[in-house]
Scaffold this active site. Structure first.
Site, short mmCIF file in Angstrom:
data_model
loop_
_atom_site.label_atom_id
_atom_site.label_comp_id
_atom_site.label_asym_id
_atom_site.label_seq_id
_atom_site.Cartn_x
_atom_site.Cartn_y
_atom_site.Cartn_z
N GLY A 125 0.80 -1.14 -0.01
CA GLY A 125 0.00 -0.07 -0.10
C GLY A 125 0.70 1.51 0.17
O GLY A 125 0.32 2.31 -0.09
N GLY A 175 2.79 2.79 -2.35
CA GLY A 175 3.10 3.29 -3.59
C GLY A 175 2.41 4.27 -3.87
O GLY A 175 0.84 4.44 -3.47
N CYS A 214 -0.91 3.54 -5.74
CA CYS A 214 -1.58 2.44 -4.90
C CYS A 214 -2.89 2.69 -4.13
O CYS A 214 -2.47 3.88 -3.28
CB CYS A 214 -0.79 1.54 -4.27
SG CYS A 214 -1.21 0.06 -3.47
#
Length: 346
Positions: free
Chosen positions: A181, A183, A186
């Site tokens: 999570g 990124g 993301c």
């Protein structure tokens, strides 16, 4: 239900505490690392920064550019066997130390991977990549690949906890990819409520991996060179970059012109854009867990590479680490509530 109340940290929550140093110049810092991998027994040397296996980052063009700096590229999994053949026929032998073959975990993925490695046996880095590395199927697939390719270096991920790092290493992985999570494109944390602050994930997972003779890759969450350095300071053996390497000539995709400015598309591999492109759309049992953004066009990636590596070298001089491998031993993090003075930031 239970609650863990101990503090977990992201990159924005800390700064390095400077320490006395005998280094006179950033040029004295050696960023090269040498690793011997747990299962394959292979030895690798280079600068342990990796381009992420996204089709807007991990391209053949990016691999060539980063190889010239001694860095790695996890080539995205959507190239065909023919495209691989064309690329490898135009490169020298040194490219095999700088590229990873990416794979999913389906039977078709295994067949494609096996064919590619059979036709190009010099390839030896395998990156088995899924969003959720906690499934039994994933662990079984890692074991299957290890049995089939005992002499290859296997990277497996993504996970964020020490016990899962240990399980993957014991199941055949040499290196475990850490991050759920963090990124920039993301949306897993928003769509699912699942995740783990990235610096704490790196610290905890590195401790687990190193106890078993394995390595980890810090994957995601970096927005500047200082974050890359913090990942290494936290114990990451490799750092993987996505958004920081997007938008360049080598990043794939076409340049978009809007109001006199140039952009490139950058999107998560679980986004609707990626699934429309590679999977015929978002399946009716799931949601998109990535977003699509326009990144300002940045030109050749060499300028960004210099910025990232120069920043990490500078970190090392501030804490007195003559070599990158010494950085984590010289690291003291201090918790902060602000990172920078943003008065002139738009």
């Amino acid at each position: 239900m239970r609650i863990e109340s101990d503090i977990k940290l992201g990159f924005k929550d800390v700064l390095f505490r400077p320490k006395r140093s005998t280094l006179r110049s950033r040029s004295q810092v050696d960023l090269n690392r040498t690793f011997r991998f747990r299962h394959s027994g292979r030895e690798w040397s280079g600068i342990p920064v990796i381009a992420a296996n996204m089709d807007t980052v991990g391209t053949f063009e990016m691999a060539k550019a980063l190889a010239s700096h001694g860095m790695l590229t996890a080539v995205h999994k959507h190239y065909t066997e023919q495209e691989w053949g064309t690329f490898l026929s135009g490169c020298d032998e040194g490219i095999f130390d700088r590229i990873m073959v990416s794979s999913g975990t389906s039977d078709n993925d295994f067949i494609k991977l096996s064919t590619l490695l059979q036709n190009h046996p010099q390839l030896y880095f395998i990156c088995i990549d899924v969003a959720n590395g906690y499934s039994e199927h994933f662990v079984s697939f890692v074991s299957r690949v290890r049995e089939a390719f005992p002499d290859k270096v296997i990277i497996a991920g993504n996970v964020v906890t020490g016990e899962m790092v240990e399980e993957l290493l014991l199941s055949g992985a040499d290196v475990v990819k850490v991050g759920i999570g963090p990124g920039s494109v993301c949306t897993t944390r928003m769509k699912t409520g699942v995740g783990y602050p990235q610096l704490s994930a790196i610290i905890e997972c590195a401790d687990a991996a190193h106890g078993l003779g394995g390595q980890i890759i810090g994957d995601g969450g970096c927005s500047c060179a200082g974050d890359v350095a913090k990942g290494f300071g936290g114990g990451a053996d490799f750092m993987m970059l996505g958004g920081m390497l997007a938008g360049h000539d080598e990043s794939g995709g076409t340049i978009i012109e809007e109001k006199g400015e140039s952009f490139k598309l950058f999107y998560g591999m679980s986004s609707a854009t990626a699934m429309d492109k590679h999977a015929g759309g978002v399946a009716n049992y799931r949601a998109s867990e990535g977003k699509t953004v326009k990144v300002p066009y940045r030109g050749p990636v060499d300028v960004t590479v210099q910025d990232v590596l120069g920043g990490v070298r500078s970190t090392c001089t501030y804490v007195g680490a003559a070599q990158l491998k010494e950085l984590t031993k010289r690291t003291t993090f201090i918790r902060v509530q602000e990172q920078e003075n943003r008065i002139f930031t738009e």
